[in-house]
Write a protein that holds these residues in place. Structure first.
Motif, PDB file in Angstrom:
ATOM      1  N   LEU A  32       0.828  -1.205   0.000  1.00 50.08           N
ATOM      2  CA  LEU A  32       0.000   0.000   0.000  1.00 50.08           C
ATOM      3  C   LEU A  32       0.861   1.252   0.000  1.00 50.08           C
ATOM      4  CD1 LEU A  32      -2.910   1.021   0.091  1.00 50.08           C
ATOM      5  CD2 LEU A  32      -2.787   0.969   2.588  1.00 50.08           C
ATOM      6  N   GLY A  33       1.967   1.204   0.730  1.00 47.55           N
ATOM      7  CA  GLY A  33       2.867   2.357   0.776  1.00 47.55           C
ATOM      8  C   GLY A  33       3.491   2.659  -0.576  1.00 47.55           C
ATOM      9  N   LEU A  34       3.900   1.616  -1.302  1.00 46.82           N
ATOM     10  CA  LEU A  34       4.462   1.826  -2.639  1.00 46.82           C
ATOM     11  C   LEU A  34       3.425   2.444  -3.571  1.00 46.82           C
ATOM     12  CD1 LEU A  34       6.453  -1.514  -3.059  1.00 46.82           C
ATOM     13  CD2 LEU A  34       7.410   0.779  -2.736  1.00 46.82           C
ATOM     14  N   ALA A  35       2.189   1.942  -3.485  1.00 44.19           N
ATOM     15  CA  ALA A  35       1.125   2.503  -4.322  1.00 44.19           C
ATOM     16  C   ALA A  35       0.868   3.961  -3.960  1.00 44.19           C
ATOM     17  CB  ALA A  35      -0.154   1.679  -4.164  1.00 44.19           C
ATOM     18  N   GLN A  36       0.882   4.256  -2.651  1.00 40.18           N
ATOM     19  CA  GLN A  36       0.673   5.633  -2.221  1.00 40.18           C
ATOM     20  C   GLN A  36       1.805   6.544  -2.687  1.00 40.18           C
ATOM     21  OE1 GLN A  36      -0.733   4.231   2.021  1.00 40.18           O
ATOM     22  NE2 GLN A  36      -0.727   6.434   1.904  1.00 40.18           N
ATOM     23  N   ALA A  37       3.036   6.047  -2.648  1.00 41.71           N
ATOM     24  CA  ALA A  37       4.170   6.870  -3.070  1.00 41.71           C
ATOM     25  C   ALA A  37       4.014   7.297  -4.523  1.00 41.71           C
ATOM     26  CB  ALA A  37       5.469   6.081  -2.885  1.00 41.71           C
ATOM     27  N   VAL A  38       3.590   6.358  -5.363  1.00 42.52           N
ATOM     28  CA  VAL A  38       3.361   6.694  -6.770  1.00 42.52           C
ATOM     29  C   VAL A  38       2.212   7.695  -6.896  1.00 42.52           C
ATOM     30  CG1 VAL A  38       2.661   5.762  -9.011  1.00 42.52           C
ATOM     31  CG2 VAL A  38       4.242   4.478  -7.561  1.00 42.52           C
ATOM     32  N   LEU A  43       0.051  13.176  -7.740  1.00 39.38           N
ATOM     33  CA  LEU A  43      -0.767  14.265  -7.210  1.00 39.38           C
ATOM     34  C   LEU A  43       0.056  15.516  -6.962  1.00 39.38           C
ATOM     35  CD1 LEU A  43      -3.090  12.362  -4.703  1.00 39.38           C
ATOM     36  CD2 LEU A  43      -3.759  13.455  -6.847  1.00 39.38           C
ATOM     37  N   GLY A  44       1.298  15.322  -6.501  1.00 40.42           N
ATOM     38  CA  GLY A  44       2.175  16.473  -6.291  1.00 40.42           C
ATOM     39  C   GLY A  44       2.457  17.206  -7.586  1.00 40.42           C
ATOM     40  N   ALA A  45       2.743  16.454  -8.649  1.00 44.44           N
ATOM     41  CA  ALA A  45       2.981  17.082  -9.949  1.00 44.44           C
ATOM     42  C   ALA A  45       1.732  17.800 -10.446  1.00 44.44           C
ATOM     43  CB  ALA A  45       3.405  16.011 -10.949  1.00 44.44           C
ATOM     44  N   LEU A  46       0.552  17.156 -10.258  1.00 43.80           N
ATOM     45  CA  LEU A  46      -0.697  17.793 -10.668  1.00 43.80           C
ATOM     46  C   LEU A  46      -0.958  19.056  -9.860  1.00 43.80           C
ATOM     47  CD1 LEU A  46      -3.238  17.527 -12.451  1.00 43.80           C
ATOM     48  CD2 LEU A  46      -4.300  16.242 -10.584  1.00 43.80           C
ATOM     49  N   SER A  47      -0.669  19.000  -8.552  1.00 47.26           N
ATOM     50  CA  SER A  47      -0.862  20.178  -7.692  1.00 47.26           C
ATOM     51  C   SER A  47       0.022  21.332  -8.130  1.00 47.26           C
ATOM     52  CB  SER A  47      -0.568  19.793  -6.238  1.00 47.26           C
ATOM     53  OG  SER A  47      -0.655  20.917  -5.403  1.00 47.26           O
ATOM     54  N   ASP A  48       1.286  21.020  -8.481  1.00 42.26           N
ATOM     55  CA  ASP A  48       2.183  22.081  -8.962  1.00 42.26           C
ATOM     56  C   ASP A  48       1.667  22.673 -10.264  1.00 42.26           C
ATOM     57  OD1 ASP A  48       3.758  21.599  -6.780  1.00 42.26           O
ATOM     58  OD2 ASP A  48       5.191  20.331  -7.863  1.00 42.26           O
ATOM     59  N   TYR A  49       1.168  21.810 -11.152  1.00 38.37           N
ATOM     60  CA  TYR A  49       0.698  22.282 -12.459  1.00 38.37           C
ATOM     61  C   TYR A  49      -0.528  23.179 -12.314  1.00 38.37           C
ATOM     62  CZ  TYR A  49      -1.220  22.150 -17.187  1.00 38.37           C
ATOM     63  OH  TYR A  49      -1.739  22.504 -18.406  1.00 38.37           O
ATOM     64  N   LEU A  50      -1.460  22.784 -11.416  1.00 38.40           N
ATOM     65  CA  LEU A  50      -2.692  23.563 -11.231  1.00 38.40           C
ATOM     66  C   LEU A  50      -2.561  24.636 -10.157  1.00 38.40           C
ATOM     67  CD1 LEU A  50      -5.295  20.626 -11.333  1.00 38.40           C
ATOM     68  CD2 LEU A  50      -4.689  22.189 -13.187  1.00 38.40           C
ATOM     69  N   GLU A  51      -1.378  24.719  -9.535  1.00 39.23           N
ATOM     70  CA  GLU A  51      -1.126  25.706  -8.469  1.00 39.23           C
ATOM     71  C   GLU A  51      -2.151  25.577  -7.341  1.00 39.23           C
ATOM     72  OE1 GLU A  51      -1.073  29.497 -10.411  1.00 39.23           O
ATOM     73  OE2 GLU A  51       0.905  29.155 -11.302  1.00 39.23           O
ATOM     74  N   LEU A  52      -2.384  24.328  -6.937  1.00 35.18           N
ATOM     75  CA  LEU A  52      -3.380  24.079  -5.890  1.00 35.18           C
ATOM     76  C   LEU A  52      -2.934  24.596  -4.532  1.00 35.18           C
ATOM     77  CD1 LEU A  52      -4.566  20.461  -6.815  1.00 35.18           C
ATOM     78  CD2 LEU A  52      -5.710  22.627  -7.281  1.00 35.18           C
ATOM     79  N   ASP A  53      -1.620  24.589  -4.258  1.00 36.99           N
ATOM     80  CA  ASP A  53      -1.149  25.090  -2.964  1.00 36.99           C
ATOM     81  C   ASP A  53      -1.483  26.570  -2.803  1.00 36.99           C
ATOM     82  OD1 ASP A  53      -0.199  22.634  -2.275  1.00 36.99           O
ATOM     83  OD2 ASP A  53       1.868  23.022  -2.896  1.00 36.99           O
ATOM     84  N   ALA A  54      -1.279  27.320  -3.899  1.00 32.98           N
ATOM     85  CA  ALA A  54      -1.602  28.752  -3.841  1.00 32.98           C
ATOM     86  C   ALA A  54      -3.101  28.962  -3.653  1.00 32.98           C
ATOM     87  CB  ALA A  54      -1.125  29.435  -5.121  1.00 32.98           C
ATOM     88  N   TRP A  55      -3.889  28.126  -4.339  1.00 33.91           N
ATOM     89  CA  TRP A  55      -5.346  28.243  -4.175  1.00 33.91           C
ATOM     90  C   TRP A  55      -5.759  27.922  -2.747  1.00 33.91           C
ATOM     91  CZ3 TRP A  55      -8.811  24.376  -2.812  1.00 33.91           C
ATOM     92  CH2 TRP A  55     -10.165  24.705  -2.904  1.00 33.91           C
ATOM     93  N   ALA A  56      -5.188  26.856  -2.185  1.00 38.05           N
ATOM     94  CA  ALA A  56      -5.527  26.476  -0.815  1.00 38.05           C
ATOM     95  C   ALA A  56      -5.179  27.590   0.167  1.00 38.05           C
ATOM     96  CB  ALA A  56      -4.805  25.192  -0.441  1.00 38.05           C
ATOM     97  N   GLN A  57      -4.058  28.292  -0.096  1.00 34.53           N
ATOM     98  CA  GLN A  57      -3.671  29.389   0.794  1.00 34.53           C
ATOM     99  C   GLN A  57      -4.659  30.540   0.683  1.00 34.53           C
ATOM    100  OE1 GLN A  57       0.406  30.468   0.411  1.00 34.53           O
ATOM    101  NE2 GLN A  57       0.342  32.017   2.019  1.00 34.53           N
ATOM    102  N   ARG A  58      -5.132  30.805  -0.558  1.00 41.79           N
ATOM    103  CA  ARG A  58      -6.077  31.907  -0.739  1.00 41.79           C
ATOM    104  C   ARG A  58      -7.410  31.626  -0.052  1.00 41.79           C
ATOM    105  NH1 ARG A  58      -4.170  31.682  -6.058  1.00 41.79           N
ATOM    106  NH2 ARG A  58      -6.114  30.704  -6.755  1.00 41.79           N
TER     107      ARG A  58
END
Length: 720
Positions: A32-38, A43-58
Motif C-alpha cells: 500500500l505504501g508503494l502505491a501511495q508513493a506513486v 498528485l504532487g505534480a498535478l498540484s504544482d501544475y494547477l497551483e493548488l497550494d496557492a489556491w488552498a492558501q487563498r
C-alpha cells in the motif's frame, strides 16, 4: 515451533494472532505504501501544475485585509454541499421504498439508476444555485465576525475528514460487508488512508531528514522479518491460515501477500499457507494430478501417489421392487431446498418442529435419518445428486464457474430419453451457474425477484422469499403435464432458507429474532409451501403414483466449528440433511443406515423400471438399505468434497470419508487430516487423528480417499 506459537487446537492463540497481524500488516503496508508513493508523486505534480497550494492558501487566508472572495466562495460552497447532501439522502430514503412495489425487476433496476442520476444531478445543480444565493450572507458574516476556521491542519483534518468517515464508514462496512463482497477491500483501504493521514499530520513535524533516512533503511528489514514469521505460522497451522484469510482486518493483506509470492503463477504461494511445494514450477501445485509411481509429488501432498486399490463397487439396485397394479410409470417430483439441517426439522427431532407438513408427508414415506450431502456447496451438491456422481470422481467443465462436463448425464437427460416430460422450476442461480443442467430439461421456469422481501435480499443469484411463487409455478407445470398421457419429471429448487434469513410472517414470531431462530422461521415458511404442494398432489389423485423426493442440498453452520453459513467444510452440521422419499407401493418407515444424496438418482431409475441404465452411477438405490439392509454394506463410506469458489475465500479443497462410526476429513492443499469418532463425538469436536495413526479404519478411509480422487475437481479451484 508453530504449535507453540499457535497455542493448541481450535482458533489460533494470541501470540499467533499478533505474529500474523504484524507480518501480514507489514507486507500489506509495504504494498500500500508503494502505491501511495506513486499516487502522491502524481498528485504532487498535478498540484504544482494547477497551483493548488496557492489556491488552498487563498481560500484559507486568515488575513482580513487580503481578498476575501475566495474564502467566502469556499465556505458558501461547503454549506450548500452539506445541505444538498442531506436533501439528497432524505429524497432517496423516501423514494427508494416505492421501487419495492415494481413487479418487473429489470424495470425496477433501471428506474433506480435513473432515480439516483436524477437526484444526483438535481443536487449538483441545486448546490451551485444555493452556493450563489448564500454568498452575500456568508460575506456579511465574514465581514462582521470573521469565518471560523481551525488554525491547526491536524484539527481541520480531524473535523472535516476523520470524524465524518469514522461516524459513517465503519458502521456501513460492518452492516454491508457480505453484500459488498470483494469491493469491501476498497472501503477498508479508505479507512486506512484516513487514519494514515491523521497520524502523518500529527507526526510529520518530528520527522527530520535523518529520521526519514533511518525509516527507509529499517522498513524493509521489518517487512522481511514480519513476512517470515507470518509465513512460518501460516504454513505450520491450518487454523491460523484460515483465521488470517477470514478475519476482516487481515484478509486483504493475506490475499495480497499470497498472490505476490506466487512466483510461478500456478495459483498457489509457497508461503503464507499457500501449500505450493515448488515455488518456481507451475506443473507442481496442490491442484495438479499426482501421477502414481513416478517419484514426483505433483500435488504437494508430501509423497508420491501410489497406485490406489480399486474401490469395492456397490450393489446398485434392489431388483425386487414391484409397482402397484394398474398403474403406469410413476411421475417424479424432486424437491431440492437450500441449506436445511436435519436436526432443525421435526423428523430430525427439533423440539418445536418448524416442519409439520413435511412431518405429515413422512408418515407414509421412507425417512433416512443418516442422509449426507456430497458437498456443503450448492454448485457441487446439486450436480452430484442429479447425476448420481461423487464430485471427486466426476468430470467438470469450467467457464466463469464450474459445471458438469459433457460426459456426465443427469436425470433430466436420462428421463427425457425414456419418454418423460421433464421440467425444472428454480431461481436465477440455475441461469447463472448451472446452464448445462438447465439445458437438459424440456421445460424450465426461472424466477427473478418480484416482492419487497426479495428486493431487500442480498443481490446475486440467490433470490430468497420465493418458496410460495415457486410452488405455484410447479403446480401449473404439473397440471399441464398431467393432461398428457406421458409421465412427468419435475425438479423444483427452492433457495430458502439461504442466508440472509428474512422474516416471512408465517412462523417467524414463534421462533424468535436470533439468527438460528430466524433460520427456523424461514424453514417454517418453506414447509407451509411444501404443504400446499403435497396437498395438491393428494387432492388431485396423483400422490399414489408419484415418486416424491424432498431433500436439502446441504446443511448450515452456526459456529459449531467457528464458521457460519456453508460452502467451506464437510463437518456434520454442513452435510447432514433431511431426506424423505415417497415411493408408490412402499409403506413409510425410518431408515437409520448412512446414505448419500448421490443415491437418489439410482433410486428413481429403479422405481421407474430402468435398471439397465447404470452408466456412471456412484451411488446405490435407497431401496437396498430400506428393504434389504442385509445387502447394504455396514461400513459404507459416504463422500464429501468442497472447493474454493471465489478468490476472496483463498485456496482450499476439502474432502471427507464418512461412515456410521467415524469421519476422516482431508484438507488436500494443506496436507492436513482430522479424524473424529462419531459414536463418542457426534458433533465432531475432538480431533483424534494424532492418536489413531495405527487404526485400521483410519488407514482404510485414507486409502478410500486416495482411490476416489479420479476426476478433475482439483483443477477447478478458485472459480469466479
Amino acid at each position: 515451533m508453530s504449535s507453540v506459537i499457535v497455542g493448541g487446537e481450535g482458533a489460533p492463540g494470541l501470540g499467533s494472532r499478533l505474529v500474523l497481524g504484524v507480518g501480514l500488516g507489514a507486507c500489506g503496508g509495504l504494498a500500500l505504501g508503494l502505491a501511495q508513493a506513486v499516487a502522491w508523486s502524481l498528485l504532487g505534480a498535478l498540484s504544482d501544475y494547477l497551483e493548488l497550494d496557492a489556491w488552498a492558501q487563498r481560500v484559507n487566508d486568515r488575513d482580513r485585509s487580503a481578498p476575501r472572495a475566495p474564502v467566502v466562495e469556499l465556505r458558501a460552497g461547503l454549506v450548500a454541499a452539506s445541505v444538498m447532501l442531506v436533501v439528497f439522502g432524505a429524497a432517496a430514503w423516501v423514494l427508494m421504498p416505492s421501487l419495492f412495489h415494481i413487479a418487473n425487476p429489470a424495470f425496477a433496476r433501471s428506474f433506480a439508476v435513473l432515480l439516483f442520476v436524477g437526484l444526483g444531478g438535481g443536487a449538483l445543480v441545486g448546490g451551485f444555485v444555493l452556493a450563489r444565493l448564500l454568498r452575500p450572507l456568508v460575506a456579511r458574516i465574514d465581514e462582521r465576525l470573521g469565518l471560523p476556521w481551525p488554525a491547526s491542519p491536524a484539527l481541520r483534518y480531524a473535523l472535516f475528514v476523520v470524524v465524518p468517515v469514522a461516524a459513517l464508514l465503519p458502521a456501513y462496512l460492518v452492516i454491508n460487508a457480505v453484500e459488498l463482497g470483494t469491493f469491501a477491500l476498497f472501503f477498508w483501504i479508505l479507512v486506512v488512508l484516513v487514519g494514515e493521514g491523521l497520524v502523518g499530520l500529527v507526526c510529520l513535524p518530528w520527522l527530520v531528514e535523518g529520521e526519514r533516512r533511518l525509516s527507509l533503511a529499517v522498513a524493509p528489514v521489518l517487512v522481511l522479518v514480519g513476512a517470515g514469521a507470518a509465513s512460518l505460522v501460516m504454513n505450520g497451522s491450518e487454523d491460523a491460515s484460515r483465521w488470517a484469510r477470514e478475519h476482516r482486518a487481515l484478509g486483504p493483506s493475506a490475499a495480497l501477500t499470497s498472490k505476490a509470492t506466487d512466483f510461478d503463477r500456478d495459483g498457489f504461494s509457497s508461503m503464507f499457507g499457500g501449500g505450493d511445494c515448488a515455488a518456481f514450477d507451475a506443473s507442481i501445485s496442490p491442484k495438479a494430478q499426482d501421477i502414481p509411481g513416478n517419484g514426483i509429488d505433483e500435488d504437494c501432498s508430501g509423497e508420491d501417489a501410489s497406485k490406489a486399490a480399486a474401490v469395492e463397487a456397490l450393489e446398485l439396485f434392489y431388483g425386487e421392487y414391484e409397482a402397484p397394479e394398474g398403474q403406469g410409470r410413476p411421475n417424479v417430483l424432486f424437491v431440492i431446498v437450500d441449506a436445511i439441517r436435519f436436526d432443525t426439522t421435526g423428523i430430525g427431532g427439533a423440539a418445536d418442529s418448524p416442519t409439520p407438513y413435511l412431518d405429515e408427508a413422512a408418515e407414509d414415506s421412507l425417512v433416512f435419518t443418516q442422509a449426507y450431502s456430497q458437498s456443503s456447496a450448492t454448485i457441487l451438491s446439486i450436480p452430484s445428486m442429479l447425476s448420481g456422481r461423487d464430485p471427486s470422481m466426476a468430470e467438470w467443465a469450467r467457464s466463469s464457474r464450474i459445471d458438469l462436463g459433457d460426459s456426465e448425464q443427469t436425470l433430466g437427460k436420462r428421463l427425457d430419453a425414456l419418454g418423460y416430460q421433464t421440467g425444472l422450476v428454480a431461481v436465477s442461480y440455475f441461469n447463472r451457474h448451472m446452464k448445462r443442467i438447465l439445458a437438459e430439461f424440456e421445460f424450465t421456469s426461472v424466477l427473478e425477484a418480484a416482492s419487497e422481501e426479495e428486493m431487500a435480499a442480498p443481490a446475486g443469484a440467490y433470490v430468497t422469499g420465493q418458496a410460495g411463487a415457486l410452488v405455484v409455478e410447479s403446480i401449473r407445470y404439473i397440471e399441464r403435464a398431467a393432461a398428457s398421457k406421458d409421465p412427468w419429471f419435475l425438479t423444483l429448487y427452492v433457495v430458502d432458507p439461504h442466508s440472509e434469513y428474512l422474516e416471512h410472517g408465517f412462523g417467524h414470531g414463534r421462533f424468535g429474532d436470533e439468527p438460528k431462530q430466524r433460520y427456523a422461521g424461514e424453514i417454517s415458511n418453506v414447509d407451509a409451501s411444501m404443504g400446499s404442494l403435497i396437498h395438491y398432489l393428494k387432492h388431485s389423485g396423483q400422490w399414489d403414483n408419484t415418486i416424491f423426493v424432498f431433500l436439502a442440498d446441504h446443511g448450515e453452520e452456526f459456529g459449531e466449528h467457528g464458521g457460519v453459513k456453508h460452502a467451506q467444510t464437510c463437518y456434520v452440521e454442513s452435510v447432514h440433511v433431511p431426506l424423505i422419499v415417497h415411493v408408490p407401493g412402499i409403506e413409510g418407515r425410518r431408515v437409520d443406515a448412512p446414505v448419500g444424496l448421490l443415491d437418489v438418482a439410482p433410486t428413481i431409475l429403479e422405481v421407474i423400471g430402468n435398471t439397465d441404465d447404470a452408466r456412471k452411477l456412484d451411488g446405490q438405490s435407497l431401496l437396498l438399505p430400506a428393504l434389504a439392509p442385509q445387502r447394504a454394506p455396514e461400513d459404507r463410506v459416504i463422500p464429501c468434497s468442497v472447493i474454493s469458489q471465489r478468490p476472496t475465500q483463498g485456496n482450499f479443497f476439502r474432502r471427507a470419508a464418512r461412515t456410521e462410526d467415524g469421519v476422516l476429513i482431508h484438507n488436500v492443499i494443506a496436507g492436513h487430516y482430522e479424524y473424529y469418532d462419531r459414536s463418542a463425538d457426534p458433533g465432531e469436536q475432538t480431533d483424534i487423528h494424532a492418536k489413531s495413526e495405527a487404526d485400521p479404519e483410519l488407514e482404510r478411509l485414507q486409502g478410500w480417499l486416495s482411490s476416489t480422487l479420479s476426476g478433475n475437481l482439483p483443477s477447478n479451484l478458485l472459480t469466479d
